[in-house]
Scaffold this motif. Structure first.
Motif, PDB file in Angstrom:
ATOM      1  N   HIS A 114     -20.320  43.497 -30.668  1.00  0.00           N
ATOM      2  CA  HIS A 114     -21.332  43.582 -31.777  1.00  0.00           C
ATOM      3  C   HIS A 114     -22.272  42.479 -31.691  1.00  0.00           C
ATOM      4  O   HIS A 114     -23.383  42.639 -31.890  1.00  0.00           O
ATOM      5  CB  HIS A 114     -20.580  43.891 -32.909  1.00  0.00           C
ATOM      6  N   SER A 153     -26.394  42.107 -30.939  1.00  0.00           N
ATOM      7  CA  SER A 153     -27.494  41.456 -32.132  1.00  0.00           C
ATOM      8  C   SER A 153     -28.070  40.194 -31.736  1.00  0.00           C
ATOM      9  O   SER A 153     -28.926  39.657 -32.410  1.00  0.00           O
ATOM     10  CB  SER A 153     -26.520  41.284 -33.470  1.00  0.00           C
ATOM     11  N   GLN A 201     -16.456  46.058 -36.349  1.00  0.00           N
ATOM     12  CA  GLN A 201     -17.854  45.934 -37.103  1.00  0.00           C
ATOM     13  C   GLN A 201     -17.859  45.255 -38.307  1.00  0.00           C
ATOM     14  O   GLN A 201     -18.983  44.589 -38.363  1.00  0.00           O
ATOM     15  CB  GLN A 201     -18.189  47.375 -37.057  1.00  0.00           C
ATOM     16  N   ALA A 202     -16.926  45.549 -39.178  1.00  0.00           N
ATOM     17  CA  ALA A 202     -16.822  44.701 -40.265  1.00  0.00           C
ATOM     18  C   ALA A 202     -16.879  43.296 -40.132  1.00  0.00           C
ATOM     19  O   ALA A 202     -17.490  42.376 -41.034  1.00  0.00           O
ATOM     20  CB  ALA A 202     -15.610  45.356 -41.066  1.00  0.00           C
ATOM     21  N   ASP A 206     -20.165  41.975 -39.183  1.00  0.00           N
ATOM     22  CA  ASP A 206     -21.156  42.164 -40.004  1.00  0.00           C
ATOM     23  C   ASP A 206     -21.120  40.674 -41.077  1.00  0.00           C
ATOM     24  O   ASP A 206     -21.993  40.110 -41.200  1.00  0.00           O
ATOM     25  CB  ASP A 206     -20.978  42.999 -40.935  1.00  0.00           C
ATOM     26  N   GLU A 220     -22.370  37.713 -39.286  1.00  0.00           N
ATOM     27  CA  GLU A 220     -23.932  37.912 -39.094  1.00  0.00           C
ATOM     28  C   GLU A 220     -24.346  37.193 -40.773  1.00  0.00           C
ATOM     29  O   GLU A 220     -25.380  36.586 -40.872  1.00  0.00           O
ATOM     30  CB  GLU A 220     -24.285  39.097 -38.949  1.00  0.00           C
ATOM     31  N   SER A 221     -23.748  37.684 -41.672  1.00  0.00           N
ATOM     32  CA  SER A 221     -23.959  37.307 -43.033  1.00  0.00           C
ATOM     33  C   SER A 221     -23.754  35.579 -43.114  1.00  0.00           C
ATOM     34  O   SER A 221     -24.745  35.018 -43.589  1.00  0.00           O
ATOM     35  CB  SER A 221     -23.008  37.844 -44.078  1.00  0.00           C
TER      36      SER A 221
END
Length: 264
Positions: free
Chosen positions: A54, A58, A251-252, A255, A258-259
């Protein structure tokens, strides 16, 4: 005329220099940080495979470090050496015992912009992973361990009994995947679990936490306690997720990383 031409040339050069500086500043600010993933005990770098997929999609550069699992201080020095070799900003991500490692590895590293704890220990100075694991009820790791393996230099290595690995460590992945993980698990030196942490980097750096309510290695109450104590900027709690939340819910976890990478 010569004087006028000279002034024009100087002005153009100054303008170009300023433009180049502005462009360089823009390029620097837009560089995606490198994500350094640090696995914990009884796992290996492949436990991050879904998260890596993932993150690379990105556009993030990623390094999944091979955590030695020998001692908090020694493992932290090893991870710090990886950070030192990376140009540009870094986000350090630790799973389980790897959280204790990044807590120490980030100390004094100005290029580390944030920390992400994935079902991970976030010890304060003087605390050990073993102490934190037993701070709240609900952990069953002790009863799932295999017979310790004596080390030539003294002390012992710890493994999870392969027959108990699935339910203890990775209950929300398939049985076939858990069997592969059990066979490939990396042992941890018992001494590393009782070693006191140094001054925690989470007191100075933004931190983020993700964990599952089905974690049997570190009880969810303990993980929540550490997240609150560290002033977590964002905490994601996944209902029913096991200790390997990065494998079962990549994915969680990606994510949240990425934050953490976007923090200014």
């Amino acid at each position: 005329m010569k004087s006028h031409a000279f002034l024009v040339a100087v002005s153009l050069a100054a303008g170009l220099t300023q433009s180049n500086a502005q462009a360089q500043a823009m390029n620097t600010s837009s560089i995606k940080p490198t994500i350094v993933l640090v696995h914990g005990a009884f796992a290996d770098s492949s436990s991050w495979n879904g998260v890596v997929t993932h993150l690379t999609q990105s556009g993030y550069p990623v390094v999944a470090a091979a955590n030695p699992l020998r001692s908090v201080a020694g493992d932290a020095r090893y991870v710090a050496s990886i950070v030192d070799a990376i140009p540009g900003p870094v986000v350090l991500v630790g799973h389980s015992y790897g959280g204790a490692v990044i807590t120490n590895a980030a100390a004094g590293k100005s290029q580390v912009k944030s920390l992400v704890y994935v079902a991970a220990f976030a010890p304060d100075e003087g605390e050990s992973a073993g102490q934190l694991a037993g701070k709240f009820p609900g952990g069953t790791l002790g009863g799932a361990l295999a017979k310790p393996i004596p080390l030539p230099s003294g002390g012992v290595d710890l493994y999870i009994d392969q027959g108990k690995f699935w339910q203890q460590f990775a209950a929300d992945v398939s049985e076939s995947q858990a069997r592969l993980m059990a066979a490939a698990q990396r042992p941890i030196a018992e001494a590393a679990l009782v070693e006191a942490s140094g001054a925690p980097a989470w007191k100075k750096l933004p931190s983020y936490f993700v964990y599952g309510t089905g974690d049997l290695n570190i009880p969810a109450a303990g993980l929540g306690f550490m997240a609150d104590r560290a002033g977590s900027r964002k905490t994601v709690v996944i209902e029913g997720a096991s200790h390997v939340v990065m494998t079962s819910h990549p994915q969680a976890v990606a994510d949240l990383i990425e934050s953490a990478a976007a923090v200014r």
